[in-house]
Design a protein around this motif. Structure first.
Motif, short mmCIF file in Angstrom:
data_model
loop_
_atom_site.label_atom_id
_atom_site.label_comp_id
_atom_site.label_asym_id
_atom_site.label_seq_id
_atom_site.Cartn_x
_atom_site.Cartn_y
_atom_site.Cartn_z
N ILE A 121 0.85 -1.20 0.00
CA ILE A 121 0.00 0.00 0.00
C ILE A 121 0.88 1.25 0.00
O ILE A 121 1.70 1.45 0.90
CB ILE A 121 -0.94 0.03 1.22
CG1 ILE A 121 -1.73 -1.27 1.32
CG2 ILE A 121 -1.88 1.23 1.13
CD1 ILE A 121 -2.60 -1.57 0.12
N LEU A 122 0.70 2.07 -1.03
CA LEU A 122 1.46 3.31 -1.16
C LEU A 122 0.60 4.46 -0.64
O LEU A 122 -0.46 4.76 -1.20
CB LEU A 122 1.82 3.56 -2.62
CG LEU A 122 2.61 2.44 -3.32
CD1 LEU A 122 2.82 2.78 -4.79
CD2 LEU A 122 3.95 2.22 -2.63
N TYR A 123 1.05 5.10 0.42
CA TYR A 123 0.31 6.22 0.99
C TYR A 123 0.81 7.56 0.48
O TYR A 123 0.01 8.47 0.25
CB TYR A 123 0.41 6.18 2.52
CG TYR A 123 -0.34 5.04 3.15
CD1 TYR A 123 -1.72 5.07 3.30
CD2 TYR A 123 0.33 3.89 3.57
CE1 TYR A 123 -2.42 4.01 3.86
CE2 TYR A 123 -0.34 2.82 4.14
CZ TYR A 123 -1.72 2.89 4.28
OH TYR A 123 -2.41 1.84 4.83
N GLU A 124 2.12 7.69 0.29
CA GLU A 124 2.67 8.96 -0.18
C GLU A 124 3.73 8.74 -1.24
O GLU A 124 4.57 7.83 -1.13
CB GLU A 124 3.30 9.75 0.98
CG GLU A 124 2.30 10.32 1.97
CD GLU A 124 2.98 11.17 3.04
OE1 GLU A 124 4.21 11.40 2.92
OE2 GLU A 124 2.30 11.60 3.97
N LEU A 125 3.70 9.59 -2.27
CA LEU A 125 4.73 9.63 -3.30
C LEU A 125 5.27 11.05 -3.36
O LEU A 125 4.50 12.00 -3.52
CB LEU A 125 4.15 9.23 -4.66
CG LEU A 125 3.59 7.80 -4.77
CD1 LEU A 125 2.91 7.61 -6.13
CD2 LEU A 125 4.68 6.77 -4.58
N ALA A 126 6.58 11.19 -3.19
CA ALA A 126 7.23 12.51 -3.19
C ALA A 126 6.59 13.44 -2.18
O ALA A 126 6.40 14.64 -2.45
CB ALA A 126 7.19 13.11 -4.59
N GLY A 127 6.22 12.89 -1.02
CA GLY A 127 5.66 13.70 0.06
C GLY A 127 4.22 14.11 -0.13
O GLY A 127 3.71 14.93 0.63
N MET A 128 3.56 13.54 -1.10
CA MET A 128 2.18 13.90 -1.42
C MET A 128 1.32 12.64 -1.40
O MET A 128 1.81 11.54 -1.66
CB MET A 128 2.17 14.54 -2.82
CG MET A 128 0.87 15.12 -3.27
SD MET A 128 1.13 15.95 -4.89
CE MET A 128 -0.53 16.52 -5.24
N SER A 129 0.06 12.78 -1.07
CA SER A 129 -0.85 11.64 -1.15
C SER A 129 -0.68 10.92 -2.49
O SER A 129 -0.65 11.56 -3.54
CB SER A 129 -2.30 12.12 -1.00
OG SER A 129 -3.20 11.23 -1.61
N ALA A 130 -0.54 9.58 -2.44
CA ALA A 130 -0.27 8.81 -3.67
C ALA A 130 -1.36 9.02 -4.70
O ALA A 130 -1.08 9.20 -5.90
CB ALA A 130 -0.12 7.34 -3.34
N LEU A 131 -2.62 9.02 -4.26
CA LEU A 131 -3.72 9.19 -5.19
C LEU A 131 -3.75 10.61 -5.74
O LEU A 131 -3.98 10.82 -6.95
CB LEU A 131 -5.06 8.85 -4.51
CG LEU A 131 -6.29 8.84 -5.39
CD1 LEU A 131 -6.11 7.89 -6.57
CD2 LEU A 131 -7.53 8.46 -4.59
N ALA A 132 -3.48 11.59 -4.89
CA ALA A 132 -3.45 12.98 -5.36
C ALA A 132 -2.29 13.18 -6.36
O ALA A 132 -2.44 13.90 -7.35
CB ALA A 132 -3.30 13.93 -4.18
N LYS A 133 -1.17 12.51 -6.12
CA LYS A 133 -0.05 12.62 -7.04
C LYS A 133 -0.39 12.02 -8.39
O LYS A 133 -0.07 12.58 -9.45
CB LYS A 133 1.18 11.91 -6.45
CG LYS A 133 2.46 12.13 -7.25
CD LYS A 133 2.90 13.59 -7.23
CE LYS A 133 4.21 13.80 -7.95
NZ LYS A 133 4.59 15.24 -8.00
N LEU A 134 -1.07 10.89 -8.35
CA LEU A 134 -1.50 10.28 -9.61
C LEU A 134 -2.46 11.20 -10.36
O LEU A 134 -2.32 11.38 -11.58
CB LEU A 134 -2.18 8.93 -9.32
CG LEU A 134 -2.87 8.26 -10.49
CD1 LEU A 134 -1.87 7.93 -11.61
CD2 LEU A 134 -3.59 6.99 -10.04
N GLU A 135 -3.42 11.77 -9.66
CA GLU A 135 -4.39 12.67 -10.31
C GLU A 135 -3.69 13.87 -10.92
O GLU A 135 -4.04 14.33 -12.01
CB GLU A 135 -5.45 13.10 -9.30
CG GLU A 135 -6.36 11.95 -8.88
CD GLU A 135 -7.27 12.32 -7.71
OE1 GLU A 135 -6.98 13.35 -7.04
OE2 GLU A 135 -8.23 11.58 -7.46
N GLU A 136 -2.66 14.37 -10.23
CA GLU A 136 -1.90 15.51 -10.76
C GLU A 136 -1.20 15.13 -12.06
O GLU A 136 -1.20 15.90 -13.04
CB GLU A 136 -0.87 15.96 -9.72
CG GLU A 136 0.05 17.08 -10.17
CD GLU A 136 1.14 17.34 -9.16
OE1 GLU A 136 2.23 16.73 -9.28
OE2 GLU A 136 0.91 18.14 -8.23
N ILE A 137 -0.61 13.95 -12.09
CA ILE A 137 0.11 13.50 -13.30
C ILE A 137 -0.87 13.28 -14.44
O ILE A 137 -0.64 13.72 -15.57
CB ILE A 137 0.89 12.20 -12.99
CG1 ILE A 137 2.04 12.51 -12.03
CG2 ILE A 137 1.42 11.56 -14.28
CD1 ILE A 137 2.73 11.28 -11.48
#
Length: 397
Positions: free
Chosen positions: A222-238
């Motif tokens: 389970i990935l909670y954070e990517l680059a200090g940001m919520s993993a799901l929010a980071k995906l949505e940004e990308i």
């Protein structure tokens, strides 16, 4: 005369098809075969067995390895969902060839242990001049993932290539054959050593999207954070910054790649072990990956499509350090073939274009085995290839 040959026969009479496919494969050789692989696509395990038995009888060598499959590859074709037999034959007088059958023994849990212990038996003793091993496994009865991930302990430094065989009816319908026997469980394969020149290719068929990121919070898969940001929010940004066609690929199936070399200056396609993103939790902003990913690892999202898969395979084959490739075994995912491309022949035709001739055989697997960055793994949606170069030279994979 050649050192490698392949054959394919299609039709309901699988015993006759086995005879034909083997004859096609061995006829071009410059002598009797030293190793033969046979793959049988049939509607039932009962139909696989007599074809496998006949193939072992007429092959001209005791070193016959194979399995039942949902589809087979040979004669520059892939055949899916039809009765067919493919054969691949090799003239390897310079090699040491050791077929094997692996079984799993279960031992009761010792005091303090929560679960019973499993032990895999049947692997030949390794030697200093071992080159490569090929494994065909029944995923229902053999701990494929655990064995492959820990294969470095029993096959130190050796690449392991192959595929997961399945019958048409699921559990209990797989058929494997080696060394004159037909079995319905475990795994079979062959250990190759001596003066051989080989190389391996695992085409994961995916391309990266977005930037590389460090996992900053995770637990198991389970990935909670990517680059200090919520993993799901980071995906949505990308995803929000992608063109429409790439957004559709994300919707069709998102992947995540784990960098195999954390110290590389750049992380591009082929530098990642690619796994699926299997779920998301909007409440906590987490993503679930198909692999345990530790905090601190470098990751990058990927997508898969026919164009990326074609480009990836072509690129990897062009970079092979064998000159020339004389023969190859091909283990292609059941999710490739006509499920990904316009037909069933894409991978074998691409490979034969590089070879410039015959000598390619294999099957459509329910999981593919092959090394990435020097470690053996079980993959999905890949083409795993064992290529053979000119004979009579020392050359580890």
């Amino acid at each position: 005369m050649a050192r490698f040959g392949d054959g394919l026969a299609v039709g309901p009479d699988l015993v006759a098809a086995a005879e034909s496919a083997v004859a096609q494969a061995v006829t071009p050789l410059d002598g009797p075969p030293d190793l033969v692989f046979v793959f049988v696509s049939a509607s039932s395990p009962e139909a696989v067995e007599p074809a496998a038995q006949r193939a072992m009888e007429v092959a001209g060598t005791p070193n016959v390895i194979g399995c039942g499959a949902s589809g087979v590859i040979g004669g520059s074709q892939g055949v899916e969902g039809s009765s067919a037999v493919s054969a691949w034959a090799a003239r390897l007088p310079e090699a040491r060839i050791e077929p094997f059958r692996l079984e799993t023994l279960k031992f009761p849990a010792s005091e303090g242990e929560a679960m019973a212990r499993l032990a895999v038996v049947g692997m030949p003793q390794t030697r200093d001049d071992d080159v490569v091993a090929v494994l065909l496994a029944d995923p229902y009865s053999f701990p494929v993932d655990a064995f492959v991930e820990r294969s470095g302990e029993v096959l130190p430094g050796l690449p392991l290539v192959g595929g997961l065989a399945t019958g048409q009816g699921g559990r209990g319908t797989t058929r494997l054959f080696a060394d004159g026997e037909i079995v319905d469980s475990g795994a079979v394969g062959v250990l190759l050593g001596g003066s051989l020149m080989t190389s391996t290719v695992v085409s994961q068929g995916a391309r990266p999207i977005g930037p590389t990121m460090v996992v900053t919070k995770a637990e198991e898969n389970i990935l909670y954070e990517l680059a200090g940001m919520s993993a799901l929010a980071k995906l949505e940004e990308i995803v929000s910054g992608l063109p429409e066609d790439e957004r559709r690929l994300v919707e069709a199936g998102l992947l995540i790649g784990v960098a195999m070399d954390e110290y590389a200056e750049r992380q591009e396609r082929g530098d990642f072990l690619v796994r699926g993103v299997i779920g998301a939790d909007p409440e906590v902003g987490a993503l679930a990956a198909g692999e345990i990913i530790e905090v601190g690892r470098t990751v990058r999202f990927h997508v898969r499509d026919a164009g990326a898969a074609d480009e990836d395979l072509t690129h990897l084959l062009a970079d092979l350090d064998l000159a020339p490739i004389e023969g190859a075994l091909l283990f292609s995912c059941t999710g490739r073939g006509r499920a990904m491309f316009a037909g069933s022949d894409h991978d074998v035709r691409t490979l034969r274009d590089v070879l410039g001739g015959p000598g390619v055989g294999g099957f459509f697997a329910a999981g593919e085995i092959g090394p990435v960055a020097g470690r053996n793994h079980v993959h999905s949606f890949t083409a795993s290839i064992l290529a053979f170069g000119p004979g009579g030279k020392e050359g580890p994979s």
